[in-house]
Design a protein around this motif. Sequence first.
Motif, PDB file in Angstrom:
ATOM      1  N   GLN A  90       0.964  -1.311  -0.672  1.00 42.84           N
ATOM      2  CA  GLN A  90       0.010   0.358  -0.171  1.00 42.84           C
ATOM      3  C   GLN A  90       0.939   1.250  -0.035  1.00 42.84           C
ATOM      4  O   GLN A  90      -0.188   2.578   0.193  1.00 42.84           O
ATOM      5  CB  GLN A  90      -1.094   0.017   1.127  1.00 42.84           C
ATOM      6  N   THR A  91       1.900   1.249  -0.218  1.00 39.44           N
ATOM      7  CA  THR A  91       3.404   2.236  -1.038  1.00 39.44           C
ATOM      8  C   THR A  91       3.558   2.348  -2.100  1.00 39.44           C
ATOM      9  O   THR A  91       4.934   1.766  -1.355  1.00 39.44           O
ATOM     10  CB  THR A  91       3.993   2.674   0.426  1.00 39.44           C
ATOM     11  N   PRO A  92       2.892   2.433  -2.980  1.00 38.12           N
ATOM     12  CA  PRO A  92       3.066   1.708  -4.743  1.00 38.12           C
ATOM     13  C   PRO A  92       4.153   2.834  -4.719  1.00 38.12           C
ATOM     14  O   PRO A  92       4.295   3.537  -4.651  1.00 38.12           O
ATOM     15  CB  PRO A  92       2.521   1.975  -5.292  1.00 38.12           C
ATOM     16  N   ASP A  93       5.089   2.157  -5.367  1.00 39.10           N
ATOM     17  CA  ASP A  93       6.248   2.758  -6.038  1.00 39.10           C
ATOM     18  C   ASP A  93       6.683   3.013  -7.283  1.00 39.10           C
ATOM     19  O   ASP A  93       7.298   3.579  -8.225  1.00 39.10           O
ATOM     20  CB  ASP A  93       7.949   1.758  -5.111  1.00 39.10           C
ATOM     21  N   ASP A  94       5.606   2.730  -8.458  1.00 39.08           N
ATOM     22  CA  ASP A  94       5.591   2.433  -9.489  1.00 39.08           C
ATOM     23  C   ASP A  94       3.751   2.503 -10.200  1.00 39.08           C
ATOM     24  O   ASP A  94       3.408   1.774  -9.270  1.00 39.08           O
ATOM     25  CB  ASP A  94       6.700   1.969  -9.627  1.00 39.08           C
ATOM     26  N   ALA A  95       3.833   2.717 -11.145  1.00 32.91           N
ATOM     27  CA  ALA A  95       2.502   1.955 -11.584  1.00 32.91           C
ATOM     28  C   ALA A  95       2.236   0.485 -11.771  1.00 32.91           C
ATOM     29  O   ALA A  95       0.660   0.595 -11.702  1.00 32.91           O
ATOM     30  CB  ALA A  95       2.405   2.485 -13.640  1.00 32.91           C
ATOM     31  N   ALA A  96       3.379  -0.334 -12.051  1.00 33.10           N
ATOM     32  CA  ALA A  96       2.619  -1.075 -11.772  1.00 33.10           C
ATOM     33  C   ALA A  96       2.096  -1.921 -10.613  1.00 33.10           C
ATOM     34  O   ALA A  96       1.229  -2.308 -10.482  1.00 33.10           O
ATOM     35  CB  ALA A  96       4.387  -2.400 -12.054  1.00 33.10           C
ATOM     36  N   GLU A  97       2.551  -1.708  -9.067  1.00 34.12           N
ATOM     37  CA  GLU A  97       2.486  -1.477  -7.957  1.00 34.12           C
ATOM     38  C   GLU A  97       1.129  -1.089  -8.207  1.00 34.12           C
ATOM     39  O   GLU A  97       0.144  -1.532  -6.372  1.00 34.12           O
ATOM     40  CB  GLU A  97       3.625  -1.108  -7.290  1.00 34.12           C
ATOM     41  N   VAL A  98       1.116   0.635  -8.005  1.00 37.23           N
ATOM     42  CA  VAL A  98      -0.330   1.062  -8.209  1.00 37.23           C
ATOM     43  C   VAL A  98      -1.657  -0.050  -8.947  1.00 37.23           C
ATOM     44  O   VAL A  98      -2.312   0.516  -8.347  1.00 37.23           O
ATOM     45  CB  VAL A  98      -0.523   2.398  -8.840  1.00 37.23           C
ATOM     46  N   LYS A  99      -1.101  -0.017  -9.805  1.00 34.01           N
ATOM     47  CA  LYS A  99      -1.952  -1.360 -10.601  1.00 34.01           C
ATOM     48  C   LYS A  99      -2.829  -2.554  -9.586  1.00 34.01           C
ATOM     49  O   LYS A  99      -3.724  -2.885 -10.090  1.00 34.01           O
ATOM     50  CB  LYS A  99      -1.543  -2.074 -12.281  1.00 34.01           C
ATOM     51  N   ASP A 100      -1.481  -2.986  -8.949  1.00 36.51           N
ATOM     52  CA  ASP A 100      -1.624  -4.235  -8.647  1.00 36.51           C
ATOM     53  C   ASP A 100      -2.866  -3.484  -6.746  1.00 36.51           C
ATOM     54  O   ASP A 100      -3.074  -4.755  -6.822  1.00 36.51           O
ATOM     55  CB  ASP A 100      -0.600  -4.964  -7.406  1.00 36.51           C
ATOM     56  N   LEU A 101      -2.325  -2.408  -6.614  1.00 34.50           N
ATOM     57  CA  LEU A 101      -3.124  -2.293  -4.926  1.00 34.50           C
ATOM     58  C   LEU A 101      -4.524  -1.922  -6.288  1.00 34.50           C
ATOM     59  O   LEU A 101      -5.670  -1.629  -4.730  1.00 34.50           O
ATOM     60  CB  LEU A 101      -3.188  -0.445  -4.733  1.00 34.50           C
ATOM     61  N   THR A 102      -4.864  -1.153  -6.968  1.00 31.31           N
ATOM     62  CA  THR A 102      -5.971  -0.896  -7.555  1.00 31.31           C
ATOM     63  C   THR A 102      -7.701  -2.427  -7.629  1.00 31.31           C
ATOM     64  O   THR A 102      -8.497  -2.354  -7.657  1.00 31.31           O
ATOM     65  CB  THR A 102      -6.003  -0.043  -8.280  1.00 31.31           C
ATOM     66  N   ALA A 103      -6.219  -2.523  -8.395  1.00 30.48           N
ATOM     67  CA  ALA A 103      -6.831  -4.300  -8.224  1.00 30.48           C
ATOM     68  C   ALA A 103      -7.287  -4.684  -7.492  1.00 30.48           C
ATOM     69  O   ALA A 103      -8.549  -5.364  -7.129  1.00 30.48           O
ATOM     70  CB  ALA A 103      -5.788  -4.885  -9.027  1.00 30.48           C
ATOM     71  N   ALA A 104      -6.263  -5.241  -6.277  1.00 26.74           N
ATOM     72  CA  ALA A 104      -7.109  -5.255  -4.818  1.00 26.74           C
ATOM     73  C   ALA A 104      -8.701  -4.602  -4.621  1.00 26.74           C
ATOM     74  O   ALA A 104      -9.254  -5.927  -3.546  1.00 26.74           O
ATOM     75  CB  ALA A 104      -5.931  -5.168  -4.073  1.00 26.74           C
ATOM     76  N   PHE A 105      -8.559  -3.401  -4.069  1.00 29.38           N
ATOM     77  CA  PHE A 105      -9.484  -2.812  -3.748  1.00 29.38           C
ATOM     78  C   PHE A 105     -10.634  -3.703  -4.544  1.00 29.38           C
ATOM     79  O   PHE A 105     -11.817  -3.661  -3.261  1.00 29.38           O
ATOM     80  CB  PHE A 105      -8.732  -0.879  -3.921  1.00 29.38           C
ATOM     81  N   LYS A 106     -10.440  -3.488  -6.015  1.00 29.10           N
ATOM     82  CA  LYS A 106     -11.879  -4.192  -6.690  1.00 29.10           C
ATOM     83  C   LYS A 106     -12.123  -5.473  -6.427  1.00 29.10           C
ATOM     84  O   LYS A 106     -13.203  -6.127  -6.154  1.00 29.10           O
ATOM     85  CB  LYS A 106     -11.571  -3.922  -8.391  1.00 29.10           C
ATOM     86  N   LYS A 107     -10.890  -5.956  -6.520  1.00 30.46           N
ATOM     87  CA  LYS A 107     -11.838  -7.445  -6.077  1.00 30.46           C
ATOM     88  C   LYS A 107     -12.289  -7.533  -4.534  1.00 30.46           C
ATOM     89  O   LYS A 107     -12.878  -8.914  -4.290  1.00 30.46           O
ATOM     90  CB  LYS A 107     -10.095  -8.151  -5.905  1.00 30.46           C
ATOM     91  N   PHE A 108     -11.544  -6.904  -3.670  1.00 33.03           N
ATOM     92  CA  PHE A 108     -12.563  -7.401  -2.397  1.00 33.03           C
ATOM     93  C   PHE A 108     -14.106  -6.198  -2.539  1.00 33.03           C
ATOM     94  O   PHE A 108     -15.205  -6.966  -1.957  1.00 33.03           O
ATOM     95  CB  PHE A 108     -11.770  -6.021  -0.960  1.00 33.03           C
ATOM     96  N   ALA A 109     -13.880  -5.212  -2.964  1.00 31.23           N
ATOM     97  CA  ALA A 109     -15.443  -4.598  -3.306  1.00 31.23           C
ATOM     98  C   ALA A 109     -16.083  -5.345  -4.117  1.00 31.23           C
ATOM     99  O   ALA A 109     -17.142  -6.272  -4.116  1.00 31.23           O
ATOM    100  CB  ALA A 109     -15.062  -3.594  -4.165  1.00 31.23           C
ATOM    101  N   GLN A 110     -16.087  -6.129  -5.075  1.00 35.84           N
ATOM    102  CA  GLN A 110     -16.512  -7.887  -6.094  1.00 35.84           C
ATOM    103  C   GLN A 110     -16.753  -8.831  -5.790  1.00 35.84           C
ATOM    104  O   GLN A 110     -17.725  -8.694  -5.314  1.00 35.84           O
ATOM    105  CB  GLN A 110     -15.202  -7.829  -6.932  1.00 35.84           C
ATOM    106  N   GLY A 111     -16.002  -9.427  -4.376  1.00 42.46           N
ATOM    107  CA  GLY A 111     -16.216  -9.815  -3.091  1.00 42.46           C
ATOM    108  C   GLY A 111     -17.613  -9.857  -2.649  1.00 42.46           C
ATOM    109  O   GLY A 111     -18.682 -10.692  -1.876  1.00 42.46           O
ATOM    110  N   CYS A 112     -17.849  -8.618  -2.046  1.00 46.27           N
ATOM    111  CA  CYS A 112     -18.802  -8.019  -0.991  1.00 46.27           C
ATOM    112  C   CYS A 112     -19.997  -8.415  -2.083  1.00 46.27           C
ATOM    113  O   CYS A 112     -20.793  -8.387  -1.415  1.00 46.27           O
ATOM    114  CB  CYS A 112     -18.066  -6.596  -0.375  1.00 46.27           C
ATOM    115  N   GLU A 113     -20.078  -7.602  -2.823  1.00 46.47           N
ATOM    116  CA  GLU A 113     -21.108  -7.825  -3.977  1.00 46.47           C
ATOM    117  C   GLU A 113     -21.785  -9.320  -4.414  1.00 46.47           C
ATOM    118  O   GLU A 113     -22.990  -9.037  -4.583  1.00 46.47           O
ATOM    119  CB  GLU A 113     -20.616  -6.586  -5.357  1.00 46.47           C
TER     120      GLU A 113
END
Length: 516
Positions: A170-193
């Motif tokens: 959760q302290t992304p250093d580059d675009a790839a890590e930002v993508k991984d973090l947002t993907a994790a947030f999306k997967k969490f939200a999708q699981g709740c839905e």
Amino acid sequence: MDTRRLLRTPAVALAAAALFLSGCSSSDPDTGAGPGPGSNPGAAAVDQAALAKYYDQKLNWHACGASGFQCATMKAPLDYTKPNGTQIKLAVARKKATGPGKRLGSLLVNPGGPGGSAIQYLESYAGIGYPAQVRARYDMAAMDPRGVAGSEPVDCLTGKQMDAYTEVDQTPDDAAEVKDLTAAFKKFAQGCEAHSAKLLPHVSTVDAARDMDLFRAVLGDKKLSYVGASYGTFLGATYAGLFPKNTGRIVLDGAMDPSLSARQLNEQQTAGFETAFESFARDCVSGKQCPLGTKSVQDVEHRLHQFFDRLDRKPLPTGQSRELTESLATTGVIAALYDESAWPRLRQALRSALTGDGELLLALADSYYERDTDGHYSNLMYANAAVNCLDLPPAFTGPKQVEAALPSFEKASPVFGDGLAWASLSCTYWPTKATGTAHRIEAKGAAPIVVVGTTRDPATPYKWARSLASQLDSGRLLTYEGDGHTAYGRGSDCIDTAINTYLLDGTPPAKGKKCT
């Protein structure tokens, strides 16, 4: 590290970490058709007459848990704007007044979160640990809010999926890590839905406050007496805004400020954790064996930042299959800041981690997330997200806004700012649109409401308590000059006496009262 607006009492936050080292009957829902003065402007009007069947229901109490406790199930409408539609079942519990003295009715308690189990809190602490004179004259009562624990719990991920989620950088250093973090947030939200879609639009704090008024009436109380801690203060204040005429003796300990946006709450909470860490650091360097050095607070901060950076590059072994990542280590440190009695455990955990063993810091993080040794998580974090993301619009609309806000968060906390800024992005991808907005709560016509603030509170900064007390028409601020999250029952005779006096005879603390 997913710590955004997770607000709960130390008794809840550190429970697992400790392991290692007669009111009159009233069924009349005379509460008005809509929100009261100063309540959430997003609260929809409801047909109170149609709710009579809920207010008139009788509970089937049965013995549960430890001796003297009783449990029951209370029915409520899933959607208060459709009271004749789908019903949900809410878990409630109580422990009857023990005497001596005249019974004062029921005292409802909530430990915060959102997502903390009020029933667990009642059974493990409030029902046995609250002052004897309070338990003698009140029936101690609790209701798991909708979406939480025993009350139609929100479900999102498997244990292994949650493990992966808590480990994401959760302290992304580059675009790839930002993508991984947002993907994790999306997967969490999708699981709740996927698991809780029908429930998600109906777990707001306004919904929970309406449930509290049902419980008040079903218990036979004309007025609601209540002690809410941390997020429980927002729940209590929301209740007072909706039902000011039904408020009795209300204590809001470790107060939130309902007038702040999600961005403001997250940034100011970040500063609160910085204040708490500086207090820990001063205590640490005053000794001779501080694992982060003994020179200065700034040196301790710098060394901790270096330690987190090393973990970002190479996680530590923990003696099990899971490693200690930077995110988990940060959460472990934050967990210990809730209560100064945990500082020795934090020093021990940091000492072990700095010599290559991440087990103790991992245990602190697991306590925060309510993960047991079998890899099972409570639904704390799922309910926390569901309520937070419904109560307020998201702090940020996307990664670019987070990047622009990083300097402000890092100024608030050089150690925690980066991670807490990125954690604030989580509600951006939530499947249900927020129904609440930031708003002042005045609760005109309510009985005196005692608002308690701790000057070096990590999770609910002291200025939030000052703000809430000034918003409430009958607010009375009680200040604890000290460390830790919340104040009642945590060692200050001055605080405890003031609150006990108010609960027992209705006399609020003197204006401007301060305690140490």
